[in-house]
Design an enzyme around this catalytic site. Structure first.
Site: not given
Length: 481
Positions: A146-149, A326
């Site tokens: 997941h990109h939030s990681i 991020n």
């Protein structure tokens, strides 16, 4: 019982951690990164289980799940959970002997993964292991995160911290040495400093104004690359091509520019070829159509200083603290989509535009707006801001530099690394990843808008060959002179 203890790791209860501003914007179950590792040997499942147990799950976000905290205005937060590594490693039961075209099967399998929303009830990552020989590898690991990681640079740094050199199996991979700035005299800096500040201020005002106009109402011209964000439906197809890093370096050195400039120029040339084929009429008529188009990309910019691989290794081995996740900004990049007789004009234009973006603070302002919006208006407003940016531009673009030397990932020598981030409302996401002497062009496209992604990929590869030929002509001309 002993094996069960190795397979399952209970994380100590710690206070919940709020998501960072960019992670908030990327918190949708449909926003994730799909990475494909091609290996030179067959996959060993046990080696992955042991490797992940000893490294990745010690990184806090790999051992936490995202939950809505209703005590904090319903905002998502990270919560540590009990983790069983086996639940995150998938080995599909396939009849490999019946698969006639392994390359096409892997493309379809990866695309299928890309169309399944992330399971938000557990830590947001999974490994798919395929012991299938393709034209480029003996086996593959397809990783969905997941990109939030974390962003591309964070995940690449974490990969390097989990890897070891092929030449020295016990040694960590070295960070790429940053270019040292020349030791100019103080008088020189006083001479240029004032003028540089004026340029930065003026350029930042101009580029920030364009960013805010895009947020408010400025959209790209409707074109065959632009999706329809209002319909809410996307059918993803993930494809990639491998090109020679040496070809890119030849162009870079000859034209005195950065690798990123060459890749952006190649992208502009490839998109011009593709778009030209989508319009009817004579060459002159197509040229006029392209000249009227406004096509822009949301280009991801890394805002953090280089993270030491040793610090990430210590974080996973000893639980030490390390800034990671991020930390990226975005700039709105106007793409030169024209019919040019001189193919080198595409990379000249790319360099000129990127040089202007570099001296502006647009990427930092973008991150600052996200942070400000999150603090005062909440996560819903951040998501709305992201939708405006991505919905008003045609594509997303990023470039991640990989290792310069061959490495092994959990004792598996790597042949290549491919990866695509599936984010935003754009129908086209373009990502470049380098590994030793290769660069992989990765396209994630919405097939409801772009039905022929392989054609687009081929146009980009052909554009590089044309630019390379023109560069060799430039070298010959300089030699003659």
């Amino acid at each position: 019982m002993k094996a069960e203890k190795v397979m399952e790791r209970e994380i100590e209860t710690t206070p919940i951690e709020p998501l960072s501003p960019m992670s908030h914007m990327l918190s949708s179950p449909n926003f994730f990164i799909v990475i494909t590792f091609g290996f030179k040997t067959r996959c060993n499942r046990s080696a992955f289980v042991d490797g992940i147990n000893n490294t990745l799950i010690n990184a806090p976000r790999f051992s936490s799940k995202m939950e809505i905290n209703y005590k904090k205005k319903g905002e998502p937060v990270w919560i540590p959970v009990k983790l069983r590594v086996d639940d995150h490693i998938i080995v599909p039961d396939l009849e490999y002997s019946n698969i006639q075209n392994p390359d096409q099967f892997v493309e379809d399998y990866t695309s299928n993964i890309a169309n399944i929303p992330m399971d938000m009830s557990k830590p947001l990552w999974e490994f798919h292991l395929l012991n299938m020989k393709t034209s480029k590898a003996e086996s593959l690991a397809i990783v969905k995160i997941h990109h939030s990681i974390g962003d591309g640079m964070s995940l690449m740094s974490l990969l390097l911290a989990c890897s070891r050199k092929i030449s020295d199996p016990d040694a960590l991979v070295s960070n790429t040495t940053a270019t040292k700035k020349p030791a100019d005299s103080m008088a020189w800096w006083l001479f240029v400093g004032f003028w540089f500040m004026i340029r930065v201020t003026f350029t930042t005002i101009v580029e920030f104004s364009k960013l805010m106009l895009t947020v408010c109402f400025l959209e790209d011209t409707k074109n065959p690359l632009m999706g329809n964000p209002s319909d809410g439906f996307q059918s993803w197809k993930v494809v990639h091509r491998i090109i020679s890093f040496e070809d890119v370096k030849l162009i870079k050195d000859t034209m005195n520019m950065k690798v990123n400039d060459v890749l952006l120029g190649m992208t502009q040339a490839g998109l011009s070829r593709y778009l030209s084929s989508k319009y009817d009429g004579s060459t002159a008529e197509k040229k006029k159509i392209l000249e009227k188009l406004r096509v822009r990309g949301a280009v991801a910019i890394n805002l953090r200083p280089a993270t030491k691989i040793e610090d990430l290794a210590d974080m996973m081995a000893k639980g030490s603290k390390c800034r990671w996740g991020n930390f990226i900004g975005t700039v709105i990049f106007p793409l030169w989509v024209k019919s040019e007789k001189d193919p080198l004009e595409y990379i000249r234009r790319a360099k000129a535009t990127m040089d202007r973006k570099k001296i502006s603070l647009e990427a930092f302002f973008f991150y600052g707006i996200i942070k400000f919006t999150l603090k005062f208006f909440g996560g819903k407003a951040v998501e709305a801001f992201g939708k405006r940016i991505f919905g008003h531009t045609s594509l997303a673009f990023s470039n991640v530099k990989g290792p310069d030397e061959e490495i092994s990932f959990f004792h598996h020598p790597i042949s290549y690394i491919a990866g695509s981030a599936l984010v935003g409302a754009q129908a086209l996401n373009i990502h470049f990843i380098s590994y030793v002497d290769k660069i992989v062009i990765n396209l994630a496209v919405d097939t409801t808008t772009i039905q022929d992604p392989n054609r687009l990929c081929d146009d980009m590869v052909e554009a590089l060959e044309i630019i390379k030929s023109a560069t060799q002509g430039e070298i010959f001309h300089k030699t003659e002179v």
